[in-house]
Structure formats: structure tokens, C-alpha cells
Motif scaffolding. Structure first.
Motif, PDB file in Angstrom:
ATOM      1  N   MET A 134       1.447  -1.676  -0.071  1.00  0.00           N
ATOM      2  CA  MET A 134       0.064   0.019   0.503  1.00  0.00           C
ATOM      3  C   MET A 134       0.954   0.924   0.002  1.00  0.00           C
ATOM      4  O   MET A 134       0.397   2.448  -0.427  1.00  0.00           O
ATOM      5  CB  MET A 134      -0.941  -0.031   1.449  1.00  0.00           C
ATOM      6  N   LYS A 135       1.958   1.060   0.712  1.00  0.00           N
ATOM      7  CA  LYS A 135       3.145   2.541   0.165  1.00  0.00           C
ATOM      8  C   LYS A 135       3.213   2.947  -0.602  1.00  0.00           C
ATOM      9  O   LYS A 135       3.090   4.262  -0.734  1.00  0.00           O
ATOM     10  CB  LYS A 135       4.753   2.020   1.242  1.00  0.00           C
ATOM     11  N   TYR A 136       3.072   2.429  -2.063  1.00  0.00           N
ATOM     12  CA  TYR A 136       3.758   2.848  -3.573  1.00  0.00           C
ATOM     13  C   TYR A 136       2.311   3.054  -4.102  1.00  0.00           C
ATOM     14  O   TYR A 136       2.145   3.064  -5.417  1.00  0.00           O
ATOM     15  CB  TYR A 136       4.508   1.700  -3.796  1.00  0.00           C
ATOM     16  N   GLN A 137       1.161   2.706  -3.082  1.00  0.00           N
ATOM     17  CA  GLN A 137       0.132   2.270  -4.317  1.00  0.00           C
ATOM     18  C   GLN A 137      -0.172   3.916  -5.256  1.00  0.00           C
ATOM     19  O   GLN A 137      -0.310   5.194  -4.471  1.00  0.00           O
ATOM     20  CB  GLN A 137      -1.466   2.111  -3.147  1.00  0.00           C
ATOM     21  N   GLY A 138      -0.534   4.256  -6.463  1.00  0.00           N
ATOM     22  CA  GLY A 138      -1.407   4.294  -6.954  1.00  0.00           C
ATOM     23  C   GLY A 138       0.505   5.284  -7.920  1.00  0.00           C
ATOM     24  O   GLY A 138       0.059   6.172  -8.876  1.00  0.00           O
TER      25      GLY A 138
ATOM     26  N   LEU B  97      -0.585  -0.712  -8.621  1.00  0.00           N
ATOM     27  CA  LEU B  97      -1.739  -1.980  -7.689  1.00  0.00           C
ATOM     28  C   LEU B  97      -1.294  -2.038  -6.900  1.00  0.00           C
ATOM     29  O   LEU B  97      -0.339  -3.788  -7.452  1.00  0.00           O
ATOM     30  CB  LEU B  97      -2.367  -2.436  -9.355  1.00  0.00           C
ATOM     31  N   PRO B  98      -1.534  -1.812  -5.602  1.00  0.00           N
ATOM     32  CA  PRO B  98      -1.112  -2.955  -4.980  1.00  0.00           C
ATOM     33  C   PRO B  98      -2.154  -4.661  -4.587  1.00  0.00           C
ATOM     34  O   PRO B  98      -3.247  -4.125  -5.433  1.00  0.00           O
ATOM     35  CB  PRO B  98      -1.567  -2.662  -3.387  1.00  0.00           C
ATOM     36  N   SER B  99      -1.430  -5.749  -4.063  1.00  0.00           N
ATOM     37  CA  SER B  99      -2.563  -7.114  -4.120  1.00  0.00           C
ATOM     38  C   SER B  99      -3.287  -7.034  -3.233  1.00  0.00           C
ATOM     39  O   SER B  99      -2.803  -6.646  -2.096  1.00  0.00           O
ATOM     40  CB  SER B  99      -1.125  -7.997  -3.645  1.00  0.00           C
TER      41      SER B  99
END
Length: 143
Positions: free
Chosen positions: A1-5, A23-25
Motif C-alpha cells: 500500500m506504500k506505493y499505491q498509485g 496496484l497493490p495485491s
């Protein structure tokens, strides 16, 4: 989620259309075995043999388009006239049984995907080093 988007700065890839961010898993990951291999909850049963698995984490492609990338994976190049790994092995080692193919590449033939022949082509090697088609057909069985 840290680098989401976010779009990583190190990936300046030429693509056919503008790509979005990362896109996070949607699945949770957990470390298994002495190696600390991270596995998805989708394959958690593999955790019991995590230290026996061979995992390649260095795969790289300079072309983000699927078909050339598949060719690069199976033949070592995006050029369409090169033999697949199976063809090279068949050419070098031959086969112990002349009635069976020396290798098989499984391909589901799913819509919008498939190997596109890159896993089976013989390129400039003799025709007998090519794998016969193993494309599965959708079954029309009724329950």
C-alpha cells in the motif's frame, strides 16, 4: 500500500498507451521457511515446502508489451525467428522416444493471451525440434 498509485521513476518504459501507477495485491503475503520466502495467501500450502522451491526474482524485460515479453522469456529475444528453449534442448539432447515429443509447452489458449507460439517454435533449427501443439480446447460438458 506504500506505493499505491505511484509511478516509479526508474520505469521510463515506452508503451502503446499511458500506463497508470502501481496496484497493490488484494491478497495478504506472509514469510515462510528459513529462506523467508514471501507467499500469497492464495498458495499458503506451499509454505510447508518453501525452502525446497526455486524462485527466480531477477526476471527483467525491457519491453512491457506481453507478446514480445513472452518471446523474450521463451527464446531470449523478441525476434520472431529464434528457437524456443525447448527446441534448443531437443536439438542438443534429442529424445529417448521417437513416438513422443521431446518437450511439451502447455498453453491454455485463453482469450487475449496465450503463448503466441514463442514457447514452441523451432526457428532456424530442424522442424522436428518443434513441439506439437498442445493447446487445449474449451470443453462443452454439461453437468
Amino acid at each position: 500500500m506504500k506505493y499505491q498509485g505511484q509511478r516509479p521513476g526508474s520505469t521510463d518504459l515506452r508503451t502503446e498507451r499511458q500506463t497508470g501507477g502501481l496496484l497493490p495485491s488484494s491478497f495478504a503475503f506472509q514469510k515462510y521457511g528459513n529462506s523467508g520466502l514471501e507467499l500469497s495467501e492464495m498458495v499458503r500450502n506451499l509454505g510447508s515446502v518453501a525452502d525446497e522451491l526455486c524462485v527466480i526474482r531477477s526476471m527483467y524485460s525491457f519491453n512491457p508489451t506481453h507478446t514480445p515479453s513472452l518471446s523474450l522469456y521463451h527464446t531470449g529475444t523478441i525476434l520472431l525467428n529464434r528457437p524456443s528453449m525447448g527446441s534448443w534442448i531437443s536439438y542438443g539432447l534429442g529424445t529417448e522416444n521417437q513416438n513422443l515429443p521431446s518437450f511439451v509447452a502447455l498453453d491454455s489458449g485463453s482469450a487475449g493471451g496465450g503463448l503466441g507460439g514463442s514457447a514452441t517454435r523451432s526457428g532456424f533449427l530442424p522442424r522436428n525440434t518443434r513441439e506439437p501443439s498442445s493447446r487445449t480446447q474449451r470443453s462443452s460438458l454439461k453437468r
